[in-house]
Design a protein around this motif. Structure first.
Motif, PDB file in Angstrom:
ATOM      1  N   ASP A 278     -13.092   2.956   8.869  1.00  0.00           N
ATOM      2  CA  ASP A 278     -12.055   3.477   9.992  1.00  0.00           C
ATOM      3  C   ASP A 278     -12.372   2.868  11.207  1.00  0.00           C
ATOM      4  OD1 ASP A 278     -11.175   5.318   8.004  1.00  0.00           O
ATOM      5  OD2 ASP A 278     -12.197   6.856   8.628  1.00  0.00           O
ATOM      6  N   LEU A 279     -13.582   2.751  11.780  1.00  0.00           N
ATOM      7  CA  LEU A 279     -13.776   1.968  12.971  1.00  0.00           C
ATOM      8  C   LEU A 279     -13.098   0.609  13.075  1.00  0.00           C
ATOM      9  CD1 LEU A 279     -17.376   3.106  14.148  1.00  0.00           C
ATOM     10  CD2 LEU A 279     -15.270   3.808  15.213  1.00  0.00           C
ATOM     11  N   LEU A 280     -13.665  -0.152  12.073  1.00  0.00           N
ATOM     12  CA  LEU A 280     -13.218  -1.472  11.977  1.00  0.00           C
ATOM     13  C   LEU A 280     -11.600  -1.599  11.792  1.00  0.00           C
ATOM     14  CD1 LEU A 280     -16.034  -3.108   9.868  1.00  0.00           C
ATOM     15  CD2 LEU A 280     -15.707  -3.139  12.270  1.00  0.00           C
ATOM     16  N   GLY A 281     -11.203  -0.791  10.941  1.00  0.00           N
ATOM     17  CA  GLY A 281      -9.782  -0.908  10.440  1.00  0.00           C
ATOM     18  C   GLY A 281      -8.926  -0.461  11.582  1.00  0.00           C
ATOM     19  N   SER A 282      -9.146   0.736  12.356  1.00  0.00           N
ATOM     20  CA  SER A 282      -8.627   1.118  13.380  1.00  0.00           C
ATOM     21  C   SER A 282      -8.600   0.108  14.474  1.00  0.00           C
ATOM     22  CB  SER A 282      -8.975   2.460  13.947  1.00  0.00           C
ATOM     23  OG  SER A 282     -10.350   2.479  14.287  1.00  0.00           O
ATOM     24  N   ALA A 284      -8.764  -3.064  14.572  1.00  0.00           N
ATOM     25  CA  ALA A 284      -8.191  -4.405  14.305  1.00  0.00           C
ATOM     26  C   ALA A 284      -6.637  -3.886  14.320  1.00  0.00           C
ATOM     27  CB  ALA A 284      -8.529  -4.971  12.769  1.00  0.00           C
ATOM     28  N   LEU A 285      -6.358  -2.989  13.632  1.00  0.00           N
ATOM     29  CA  LEU A 285      -5.005  -2.604  13.744  1.00  0.00           C
ATOM     30  C   LEU A 285      -4.245  -2.313  15.352  1.00  0.00           C
ATOM     31  CD1 LEU A 285      -4.592  -0.340  10.817  1.00  0.00           C
ATOM     32  CD2 LEU A 285      -3.701  -2.457  11.201  1.00  0.00           C
ATOM     33  N   ILE A 286      -5.208  -1.772  16.165  1.00  0.00           N
ATOM     34  CA  ILE A 286      -4.839  -1.550  17.467  1.00  0.00           C
ATOM     35  C   ILE A 286      -4.669  -2.844  18.064  1.00  0.00           C
ATOM     36  CG2 ILE A 286      -5.564  -0.846  19.861  1.00  0.00           C
ATOM     37  CD1 ILE A 286      -6.947   1.772  18.268  1.00  0.00           C
ATOM     38  N   LEU A 287      -5.485  -3.876  17.898  1.00  0.00           N
ATOM     39  CA  LEU A 287      -5.193  -5.097  18.438  1.00  0.00           C
ATOM     40  C   LEU A 287      -3.851  -5.723  17.802  1.00  0.00           C
ATOM     41  CD1 LEU A 287      -8.893  -6.646  18.514  1.00  0.00           C
ATOM     42  CD2 LEU A 287      -7.505  -5.856  20.462  1.00  0.00           C
ATOM     43  N   ALA A 288      -3.819  -5.837  16.688  1.00  0.00           N
ATOM     44  CA  ALA A 288      -2.559  -6.319  15.969  1.00  0.00           C
ATOM     45  C   ALA A 288      -1.273  -5.663  16.464  1.00  0.00           C
ATOM     46  CB  ALA A 288      -2.633  -6.232  14.396  1.00  0.00           C
ATOM     47  N   LEU A 325      -2.218  12.602  18.770  1.00  0.00           N
ATOM     48  CA  LEU A 325      -1.344  11.706  19.283  1.00  0.00           C
ATOM     49  C   LEU A 325      -0.297  11.123  18.734  1.00  0.00           C
ATOM     50  CD1 LEU A 325      -3.720   9.612  21.605  1.00  0.00           C
ATOM     51  CD2 LEU A 325      -2.337  11.451  22.162  1.00  0.00           C
ATOM     52  N   LYS A 326       1.151  11.165  19.125  1.00  0.00           N
ATOM     53  CA  LYS A 326       2.199  10.352  18.658  1.00  0.00           C
ATOM     54  C   LYS A 326       3.131   9.706  19.755  1.00  0.00           C
ATOM     55  CE  LYS A 326       3.072  12.623  14.011  1.00  0.00           C
ATOM     56  NZ  LYS A 326       4.129  13.393  13.207  1.00  0.00           N
ATOM     57  N   PHE A 327       3.921   8.954  19.435  1.00  0.00           N
ATOM     58  CA  PHE A 327       5.081   8.550  20.369  1.00  0.00           C
ATOM     59  C   PHE A 327       6.108   9.709  20.255  1.00  0.00           C
ATOM     60  CE2 PHE A 327       3.793   3.806  19.467  1.00  0.00           C
ATOM     61  CZ  PHE A 327       3.535   3.794  20.881  1.00  0.00           C
ATOM     62  N   GLN A 377      -2.001   7.464  16.608  1.00  0.00           N
ATOM     63  CA  GLN A 377      -3.276   8.150  15.840  1.00  0.00           C
ATOM     64  C   GLN A 377      -4.307   7.292  15.733  1.00  0.00           C
ATOM     65  OE1 GLN A 377      -1.479  10.262  12.590  1.00  0.00           O
ATOM     66  NE2 GLN A 377       0.198  10.895  13.785  1.00  0.00           N
ATOM     67  N   LEU A 378      -4.151   5.875  15.665  1.00  0.00           N
ATOM     68  CA  LEU A 378      -5.176   5.054  15.618  1.00  0.00           C
ATOM     69  C   LEU A 378      -6.453   5.281  16.496  1.00  0.00           C
ATOM     70  CD1 LEU A 378      -3.164   1.672  15.025  1.00  0.00           C
ATOM     71  CD2 LEU A 378      -4.693   2.676  13.084  1.00  0.00           C
ATOM     72  N   PHE A 379      -5.824   5.660  17.951  1.00  0.00           N
ATOM     73  CA  PHE A 379      -6.638   6.182  18.589  1.00  0.00           C
ATOM     74  C   PHE A 379      -7.644   7.378  18.316  1.00  0.00           C
ATOM     75  CE2 PHE A 379      -4.013   3.833  21.167  1.00  0.00           C
ATOM     76  CZ  PHE A 379      -4.682   2.816  21.639  1.00  0.00           C
ATOM     77  N   ASN A 380      -7.025   8.308  17.535  1.00  0.00           N
ATOM     78  CA  ASN A 380      -7.616   9.525  16.936  1.00  0.00           C
ATOM     79  C   ASN A 380      -8.774   8.959  15.986  1.00  0.00           C
ATOM     80  OD1 ASN A 380      -4.374  10.978  17.391  1.00  0.00           O
ATOM     81  ND2 ASN A 380      -6.448  12.041  18.148  1.00  0.00           N
ATOM     82  N   VAL A 381      -8.073   7.986  15.097  1.00  0.00           N
ATOM     83  CA  VAL A 381      -9.189   7.433  14.151  1.00  0.00           C
ATOM     84  C   VAL A 381     -10.417   6.854  14.913  1.00  0.00           C
ATOM     85  CG1 VAL A 381      -9.507   5.940  12.242  1.00  0.00           C
ATOM     86  CG2 VAL A 381      -7.293   7.035  12.496  1.00  0.00           C
ATOM     87  N   LEU A 382     -10.201   5.917  15.842  1.00  0.00           N
ATOM     88  CA  LEU A 382     -11.261   5.282  16.605  1.00  0.00           C
ATOM     89  C   LEU A 382     -12.371   6.527  17.421  1.00  0.00           C
ATOM     90  CD1 LEU A 382     -11.813   2.586  17.413  1.00  0.00           C
ATOM     91  CD2 LEU A 382     -10.765   2.845  19.674  1.00  0.00           C
ATOM     92  N   ARG A 383     -11.717   7.461  17.752  1.00  0.00           N
ATOM     93  CA  ARG A 383     -12.538   8.549  18.371  1.00  0.00           C
ATOM     94  C   ARG A 383     -13.224   9.472  17.399  1.00  0.00           C
ATOM     95  NH1 ARG A 383      -8.245  11.242  22.268  1.00  0.00           N
ATOM     96  NH2 ARG A 383      -7.350  12.688  20.938  1.00  0.00           N
TER      97      ARG A 383
END
Length: 467
Positions: A278-282, A284-288, A325-327, A377-383
């Motif tokens: 989850d940490l690595l995936g989120s 990478a996806l946030i950067l992408a 979190l959501k837009f 929600q990628l930030f939810n995954v990160l934390r």
């Protein structure tokens, strides 16, 4: 038509092997990585046909063309892979013993490209088979023998997975049951002790023996003997559902096949492997997706000058609340208008979803269509509040209505995507969504997570069930 599946698979395999052989010849000549005195073109006349025939024979010997492996499960792919590796080994040993100067480059390219090509060919064949079955073609005609409750249980499972290709044509119940149909509407066509006769009379392809079908093992054995010369498949359907094959082991003891079921695997989903993924995936996806984050934020802000993000309290692992979190995709006073919409639609429990919700803004429709609104929600995954894959994060009001079964969803972190996402999303009923989440919790595996992430892309691109 089903009897032509093995022949179709064989023709596809042979065609792919021939194409890969030509690619290997060209690749060996152009790349010239391995020095060899052998001329690949001359070798093809002898080695090419022998390799293809030997490869196909090995797949056949390992059951890769058996009719039962097509359509579902990983057994078909495993047999093709095992046979391909075995064929490669045999080829190498045979060339060494016969002192045949086979090009190493040709050998590596042929099997290096050939194995993935065969797997992809089988995947394409399965995809075509599933598509045909969803249109009502290439289906198995099935009779289910057993008590009415067990028949309905099996029929529901087969009915919700049309790609399996099982068409239930009738039920066979014990003699004392005089009903004309089961509770789900399956017509009763006769008694369970007449299974073999009725199977032939109704041109059935398979008989499913569920609970209550036979009174003793000798009666079942007699039914199998009666059908041994017929092309009718006999299937035992135990009262076990929503358990993955990885948790089931069949061990014969004294001629009695015992089914051992391993404990649920939700504890494994809480360990470091999934969290690291989850940490690595989120990250990478946030950067992408940074450019997409910027574009979506500007579009939401410029539409009505309201807040970019929508924060909502959701329930996570072990019942802990967190801010999801959501837009923002709705008008600013969306929560105030919720009660009125619930009353107008008659919705009183579970997750509220309205197909043409008047609260959704113009940018919100676009964001929801491609699930871009869920990217924060990628930030939810990160934390650590969520996972990339898991059950849908519920509202506190939903959790208050949970029974003991539904509460098992809270054993693991909720996910940005899950089985519910790749199985219809908002088109699913509440009970079906709960069933899928419970299946995920009880049968978690890392391979299943990777598979769900892959299928999510297809579900998002097609916008299936998104509103």
């Amino acid at each position: 038509m089903l009897r032509y599946l093995p022949a179709s698979a064989l023709l596809i395999d042979a065609a792919l092997m021939a194409v890969v052989g030509l690619v290997a010849i060209v690749g060996r000549r152009e790349l010239d990585v391995f020095a060899s005195s052998a001329q690949v073109e001359d070798q093809l006349v002898v080695a090419g046909p022998l390799m293809i025939v030997g490869w196909i024979v090995t797949i056949a010997l390992l059951g890769g063309y058996h009719r039962d492996v097509f359509g579902a499960g990983t057994d078909e792919y495993r047999r093709v892979l095992d046979a391909s590796l075995l064929a490669a080994g045999f080829t190498g040993v045979a060339c060494y013993l016969a002192r045949f100067d086979l090009s190493r480059g040709f050998f590596l390219l042929a099997y290096g490209f050939g194995v993935p090509a065969l797997i992809l060919g089988r995947m394409a064949l399965r995809r075509a088979l599933h598509s045909a079955r969803r249109r009502g073609l290439l289906r198995h005609r099935v009779l289910i023998a057993g008590s009415r409750s067990h028949i309905d249980e099996v029929a529901r499972v087969l009915g919700r997975e049309p790609w399996l290709g099982y068409e239930v044509i009738g039920a066979l119940t014990p003699e004392y049951d005089l009903s004309e149909e089961t509770a789900t509407g399956v017509p009763v066509v006769g008694n369970a002790n007449e299974a073999t006769t009725l199977a032939k009379a109704y041109n059935a392809d398979s008989i499913f023996f569920a609970g209550g079908a036979v009174g003793s093992s000798s009666q079942f054995r007699q039914a199998v003997w009666d059908l041994e010369h017929e092309s009718i498949q006999v299937v035992i359907a135990p009262s076990v559902t929503d358990i993955s094959n990885e948790r089931i082991k069949i061990r014969p003891v004294g001629g009695l096949p015992l089914m051992h079921i391993e404990p649920p695997t939700w504890l494994d989903a809480s360990r470091w492997g999934k969290r690291t993924f989850d940490l690595l995936g989120s990250s990478a996806l946030i950067l992408a997706f940074t450019p997409l984050f910027v574009a979506a934020s500007l579009r939401v802000k410029l539409h009505d000058r309201g807040p970019v993000f929508f924060r909502q309290t959701r329930v996570g692992k072990d019942g802990q609340n967190f801010s999801c979190l959501k837009f923002r995709t709705m008008v600013i006073d969306a929560e105030v208008r919720l009660a009125q919409l619930r009353e107008e639609s008659g919705h009183d429990s579970g997750l509220f979803k309205l197909k043409d919700d008047p609260r959704i803004t113009g940018p919100g429709k676009w964001l929801r269509r491609f699930s871009i609104d869920e990217l924060p929600q990628l930030f939810n995954v990160l934390r650590g509040d969520m996972s990339l894959v898991g059950p849908r994060p519920p509202l506190p009001s939903e959790v208050e209505t949970y029974d003991d079964d539904a509460s098992r969803r809270l054993h693991v972190r909720p996910g940005m995507t899950g089985l519910w996402q790749v199985s219809g999303r908002s088109d699913l009923s509440w009970n079906e969504a709960i069933r899928l989440d419970l299946y995920y919790v009880d049968n978690w595996s890392m391979l299943q997570d990777v598979s769900i992430l892959t299928k999510t892309l297809s579900a998002v691109v097609s916008s299936r069930g998104a509103y």
